[in-house]
Scaffold this motif. Structure first.
Motif, PDB file in Angstrom:
ATOM      1  N   LEU A  33       0.995  -1.092   0.073  1.00  0.00           N
ATOM      2  CA  LEU A  33       0.062   0.428   0.051  1.00  0.00           C
ATOM      3  C   LEU A  33       0.798   1.156  -0.096  1.00  0.00           C
ATOM      4  O   LEU A  33       1.668   0.982   0.218  1.00  0.00           O
ATOM      5  N   THR A  36       0.259   3.125   5.324  1.00  0.00           N
ATOM      6  CA  THR A  36      -0.469   1.689   6.536  1.00  0.00           C
ATOM      7  C   THR A  36      -0.416   2.020   7.388  1.00  0.00           C
ATOM      8  O   THR A  36       0.533   2.721   8.131  1.00  0.00           O
ATOM      9  N   ILE A  52      -9.028  -6.214   5.074  1.00  0.00           N
ATOM     10  CA  ILE A  52      -8.672  -5.011   3.744  1.00  0.00           C
ATOM     11  C   ILE A  52      -9.928  -5.083   3.565  1.00  0.00           C
ATOM     12  O   ILE A  52     -10.852  -6.099   3.265  1.00  0.00           O
ATOM     13  N   SER A  54     -12.992  -4.359   0.294  1.00  0.00           N
ATOM     14  CA  SER A  54     -12.387  -3.288  -0.743  1.00  0.00           C
ATOM     15  C   SER A  54     -14.317  -4.271  -1.650  1.00  0.00           C
ATOM     16  O   SER A  54     -14.196  -5.808  -1.555  1.00  0.00           O
ATOM     17  N   VAL A  61      -5.863 -10.028   6.998  1.00  0.00           N
ATOM     18  CA  VAL A  61      -4.505  -9.391   6.665  1.00  0.00           C
ATOM     19  C   VAL A  61      -3.934 -10.101   7.940  1.00  0.00           C
ATOM     20  O   VAL A  61      -4.025 -10.470   9.053  1.00  0.00           O
ATOM     21  N   HIS A  72       1.675  -6.934   2.624  1.00  0.00           N
ATOM     22  CA  HIS A  72       1.290  -7.131   4.147  1.00  0.00           C
ATOM     23  C   HIS A  72       0.421  -8.911   3.410  1.00  0.00           C
ATOM     24  O   HIS A  72      -0.074  -8.660   2.338  1.00  0.00           O
ATOM     25  N   THR A  74      -2.371 -11.038   2.671  1.00  0.00           N
ATOM     26  CA  THR A  74      -4.232 -11.417   2.877  1.00  0.00           C
ATOM     27  C   THR A  74      -4.137 -12.512   2.586  1.00  0.00           C
ATOM     28  O   THR A  74      -3.209 -13.850   1.983  1.00  0.00           O
ATOM     29  N   ILE A  86      -8.484   1.437  -1.144  1.00  0.00           N
ATOM     30  CA  ILE A  86      -9.181   0.546   0.138  1.00  0.00           C
ATOM     31  C   ILE A  86      -9.511   1.339   1.396  1.00  0.00           C
ATOM     32  O   ILE A  86      -7.869   2.585   1.260  1.00  0.00           O
ATOM     33  N   ALA A  88      -8.527  -0.049   5.555  1.00  0.00           N
ATOM     34  CA  ALA A  88      -7.802  -1.330   5.996  1.00  0.00           C
ATOM     35  C   ALA A  88      -8.443  -0.912   7.501  1.00  0.00           C
ATOM     36  O   ALA A  88      -8.857   0.338   7.360  1.00  0.00           O
TER      37      ALA A  88
END
Ligand SMILES: [Zn+2]
Length: 241
Positions: A33, A36, A52, A54, A61, A72, A74, A86, A88
């Protein structure tokens, strides 16, 4: 490209739980990203977990690593795309425990230095359920251990504010002996350091971790066990009360 670490800006920014960001790179389940709040594993402190979000879907995460470029990890099949914006959020229960454990480590190290003839902190691991600090040279007996815990808990009960400021090596060395701040571990080309102070004079330590605003938030620590690691090093394990 580096990741802007939003949790580094101030002590207050350690209390932020949600943020927006743009995805700048994806390699399978590793998401990068532009900025963060997720703390990556480092300095002995465990990583943050969280989600996260979306298109209304929450993607977990699982692990966060890296220094300049933060990755990160995922769950699979995330359907995220480079360039996407996004939202988060971090798992606050986990992060807040880490902040308390970490700030407790600064205190225990400072108290031990004062009580036990300048003993050095040579390692640490800061986790959700229990944390540990390696001291050298030391040979703990029961009285030393209870003094260390009682003195630390007394300070926690009294409370003291934490602050962050930028200082040069020379400024730091004038206030604290270099063996106490472990200045030898910091690369010589680093001129200015992010320093965390506790109270007027309780502790001063170059550090990039996450901390609580006031040590009273720690609540107190409890000794778990000690373990010899050889060559005069002993490991002190503790948890939060
Ligand atoms: Zn710290």
């Amino acid at each position: 490209m580096t990741t802007d670490k939003l949790y580094m800006d101030s002590i207050k920014s350690c209390y932020l739980k949600e943020f927006n960001a743009e995805i700048i790179n994806i390699e399978e389940n590793q998401i990068e990203l532009n900025q963060t709040l997720f703390y990556p594993m480092g300095g002995g402190q465990d990583w943050d977990t969280g989600t996260i979000i979306s298109n209304g879907r929450e993607i977990n995460v699982l692990e966060v690593r890296g220094r300049d470029k933060i990755s990160h990890l995922t769950e699979p099949n995330h359907n995220l795309e480079i360039g996407q914006r996004i939202q988060a959020s971090i798992d606050w229960d986990r992060r807040y425990r880490h902040m308390k454990m970490h700030t407790a480590q600064h205190l225990v190290s400072a108290v031990a230095y004062d009580l036990f003839d300048g003993v050095r902190t040579v390692g640490n691991q800061l986790r959700y359920d229990k944390s540990r600090i390696d001291f050298n040279p030391i040979n703990f007996d029961d009285e030393m251990l209870s003094n260390l815990v009682n003195e630390t808990n007394k300070l926690i009960k009294n409370g003291a504010e934490l602050n962050i400021r930028m200082m040069t090596r020379e400024e730091i060395n004038e206030i604290m002996p270099p063996e106490r701040t472990n200045m030898n571990l910091i690369p010589p080309n680093v001129e200015e350091l992010r320093v965390v102070t506790i109270g007027d004079n309780l502790d001063l330590c170059p550090c990039a971790g996450t901390h609580v605003q006031n040590i009273s938030e720690i609540g107190g620590i409890e000794f778990l066990n000690k373990k010899s690691k050889g060559k005069g090093t002993q490991r002190f394990s503790y948890t939060l009360k």
